[in-house]
Design a protein around this motif. Sequence first.
Motif, mmCIF file in Angstrom:
data_model
loop_
_atom_site.group_PDB
_atom_site.id
_atom_site.type_symbol
_atom_site.label_atom_id
_atom_site.label_comp_id
_atom_site.label_asym_id
_atom_site.label_seq_id
_atom_site.Cartn_x
_atom_site.Cartn_y
_atom_site.Cartn_z
ATOM 1 N N ASP A 96 28.484 46.907 42.159
ATOM 2 C CA ASP A 96 28.657 46.211 40.905
ATOM 3 C C ASP A 96 28.394 47.618 40.161
ATOM 4 O O ASP A 96 27.629 48.421 39.960
ATOM 5 N N PRO A 97 29.826 48.162 39.240
ATOM 6 C CA PRO A 97 29.623 49.200 38.805
ATOM 7 C C PRO A 97 28.866 49.466 37.490
ATOM 8 O O PRO A 97 28.545 50.535 36.896
ATOM 9 N N PHE A 98 28.221 48.177 37.011
ATOM 10 C CA PHE A 98 27.331 48.151 35.945
ATOM 11 C C PHE A 98 25.841 47.896 36.129
ATOM 12 O O PHE A 98 25.037 47.787 35.327
ATOM 13 N N THR A 99 25.576 48.001 37.432
ATOM 14 C CA THR A 99 24.210 47.924 37.888
ATOM 15 C C THR A 99 23.838 49.411 38.564
ATOM 16 O O THR A 99 24.694 50.079 39.334
ATOM 17 N N ASP A 100 22.700 50.062 37.876
ATOM 18 C CA ASP A 100 22.612 51.217 38.353
ATOM 19 C C ASP A 100 21.054 51.706 38.142
ATOM 20 O O ASP A 100 20.347 50.919 37.225
ATOM 21 N N TYR A 101 20.556 52.332 38.979
ATOM 22 C CA TYR A 101 19.144 52.974 39.053
ATOM 23 C C TYR A 101 19.412 54.107 38.286
ATOM 24 O O TYR A 101 20.068 55.210 38.584
ATOM 25 N N MET A 102 18.705 54.329 37.115
ATOM 26 C CA MET A 102 18.587 55.610 36.373
ATOM 27 C C MET A 102 17.610 56.527 36.157
ATOM 28 O O MET A 102 16.262 55.786 36.244
ATOM 29 N N SER A 103 17.575 57.619 36.397
ATOM 30 C CA SER A 103 16.726 58.599 36.377
ATOM 31 C C SER A 103 16.035 58.782 34.871
ATOM 32 O O SER A 103 16.745 58.163 34.050
ATOM 33 N N LYS A 104 15.154 59.643 34.715
ATOM 34 C CA LYS A 104 14.492 59.988 33.208
ATOM 35 C C LYS A 104 15.668 60.377 32.450
ATOM 36 O O LYS A 104 15.913 59.677 31.369
ATOM 37 N N ASP A 105 16.444 61.130 32.659
ATOM 38 C CA ASP A 105 17.448 61.790 31.729
ATOM 39 C C ASP A 105 18.431 60.757 31.648
ATOM 40 O O ASP A 105 19.064 60.705 30.407
ATOM 41 N N GLU A 106 18.809 59.989 32.742
ATOM 42 C CA GLU A 106 19.752 59.162 32.420
ATOM 43 C C GLU A 106 19.531 57.924 31.630
ATOM 44 O O GLU A 106 20.121 57.401 30.744
ATOM 45 N N THR A 107 18.172 57.617 31.489
ATOM 46 C CA THR A 107 17.606 56.525 30.894
ATOM 47 C C THR A 107 17.825 57.015 29.430
ATOM 48 O O THR A 107 17.980 56.336 28.459
ATOM 49 N N GLU A 108 17.349 58.343 29.006
ATOM 50 C CA GLU A 108 17.292 58.791 27.811
ATOM 51 C C GLU A 108 18.876 58.793 27.254
ATOM 52 O O GLU A 108 18.967 58.602 26.158
ATOM 53 N N SER A 109 19.693 59.255 28.147
ATOM 54 C CA SER A 109 21.137 59.192 27.904
ATOM 55 C C SER A 109 21.578 57.705 27.246
ATOM 56 O O SER A 109 22.226 57.790 26.117
ATOM 57 N N LEU A 148 15.306 47.264 33.221
ATOM 58 C CA LEU A 148 13.906 47.112 33.678
ATOM 59 C C LEU A 148 13.273 48.554 33.703
ATOM 60 O O LEU A 148 13.552 49.210 34.689
ATOM 61 N N PRO A 149 12.269 48.816 32.603
ATOM 62 C CA PRO A 149 11.941 50.101 32.460
ATOM 63 C C PRO A 149 10.729 50.133 33.475
ATOM 64 O O PRO A 149 9.858 49.443 33.802
ATOM 65 N N PHE A 150 10.575 51.488 34.063
ATOM 66 C CA PHE A 150 9.495 51.955 34.838
ATOM 67 C C PHE A 150 8.299 53.006 34.303
ATOM 68 O O PHE A 150 9.080 53.429 33.148
ATOM 69 N N THR A 151 7.159 53.046 34.601
ATOM 70 C CA THR A 151 6.204 53.776 33.778
ATOM 71 C C THR A 151 6.621 55.460 34.029
ATOM 72 O O THR A 151 6.488 56.405 33.169
ATOM 73 N N ASP A 152 7.458 55.774 34.803
ATOM 74 C CA ASP A 152 7.825 57.259 34.947
ATOM 75 C C ASP A 152 9.202 57.450 34.079
ATOM 76 O O ASP A 152 9.741 58.495 34.240
#
Length: 485
Positions: free
Chosen positions: A95-108, A348-352
């Motif tokens: 699924d191109p719209f499901t993704d695990y995002m790093s801290k920078d990617e989340t901020e983006s 789904l946000p994580f503490t990191d």
Amino acid sequence: MEKKENSTKQQKQKKNRRKYSLLTLIITSLVTLLIGGGTVFYYMNQKLVAATETSQAMSKIETVFSSLYSGYYKTVSKQKLENGALSGMVNALGDPFTDYMSKDETESLNNTISSSFTGIGAEVQKKGDYVQIIAPIKGTPAKKAGLQADDIILKIDGKSIKGYSLSKAISLIRGKKGTSVTLTIKRGDSTFTKKLTRATIPVETVTGHLLKNNKAIGYMQVSTFSEKTASEFKAEIKSLRKQGAKSFMIDMRDNPGGLMDQALAMSSMFVKNGKTILQVQQRGQAAQVYKAGKKYDKGFKVTEKAVVLINSGSASAAEIFSAALNQSANIKLIGTKSYGKGTVQTTLPFTDKTELKMTIAKWLTPNGSWINHKGIQPTIKADYPSYAYQTAINTKKTYTQGEVSGQIKKAQVILNALNYSVGSANGYYGDSTVTAVKKFQTDNKLTVDGKLNKETVNKLEELAAKKVADSDNALKAATSELSGN
């Protein structure tokens, strides 16, 4: 590159972090289902089965993780293994719209939702081993560079991105304002490079004006669906009304979408209260129906005649809006078939400060259609001339009489479009092409040698672009429709 999902991400958290409120709706639905003893038993039994299966799977994952970390022939970081495991699970969905995002990617992503970011301005998705452009945003470096829907990004700054995650590719394309990034693009059978200078992507998502040739028509372009789009849209309608607008042309072309709540609010302005805007269906559940009403439009309605312009770059929330107006308000769609993104995402946000962005539902049009990968067909088909979609001509070499190539054919197509007839655009640089090129060079005060050099090609493409701008057949059809012609 800016990734805007059709989601309900809207509530700000500390440090401007956000969650999609649809997650709350999911939780509420589960609580509702628990009413009644039989349902509780069934739910608990299902939870026990799921817990057992999860425990077994996690046991294997932990064993592999531990074995690699302690027994691999060279040192490997825990973070690398963890990210690999998470990305692997996400990638397994395809699924191109499901993704695990790093801290920078989340901020983006969060910056994207608030329309406050720097980049090149294009909606993208994963396409096989590479990244595909869904639509460039008006006024951004991507649009100015001529990037188009369906373009495939093969390389970033000369390095292949084959196999890269979407998030990694986005992080490489984004950067500080004023810095440059070079993309290698594949369009059809052609491959070319474009150097773009990163810029602040426009915060204003709605612009408008009265048409020059008909002051009674208010033209509005919506570039994306961000946090303030609905309020901007409402304000623009009020402004155009004061200027004398009696009808509205809403341009959703190359709008990659964004927040679902904004699409709901804007759609409700045109749809009578109680009529369906869209339906959202989660796995194993009946579709939840969203209906027009004061809850979304705050009592503000648009009753004037309107039309909506769409094309292959109209996606996600832009399709929600277009389908709602077409099916529930009998408003005509003009242009070409839309992109076809019929899914809803949440995070789904994580503490990191990393996040899992995942597809949690599909959305349906008012009549129950799922447009995913199909798109929405316009009521009236109208498009730019075919040469508008031609790829750029390679200017690394000069083309001369007697040669045959696809690049020469591109130049012939443009020459014909600009009324410098070469006859058939067959790629052969014959006498007629030499004559046409010389005439073009003379008219534009270039060196007259009958050769297609860089200077001549650049001028050809410049004038072709201007002619395309004056050949907006969808806008012409929309004007005719609103004028009653």
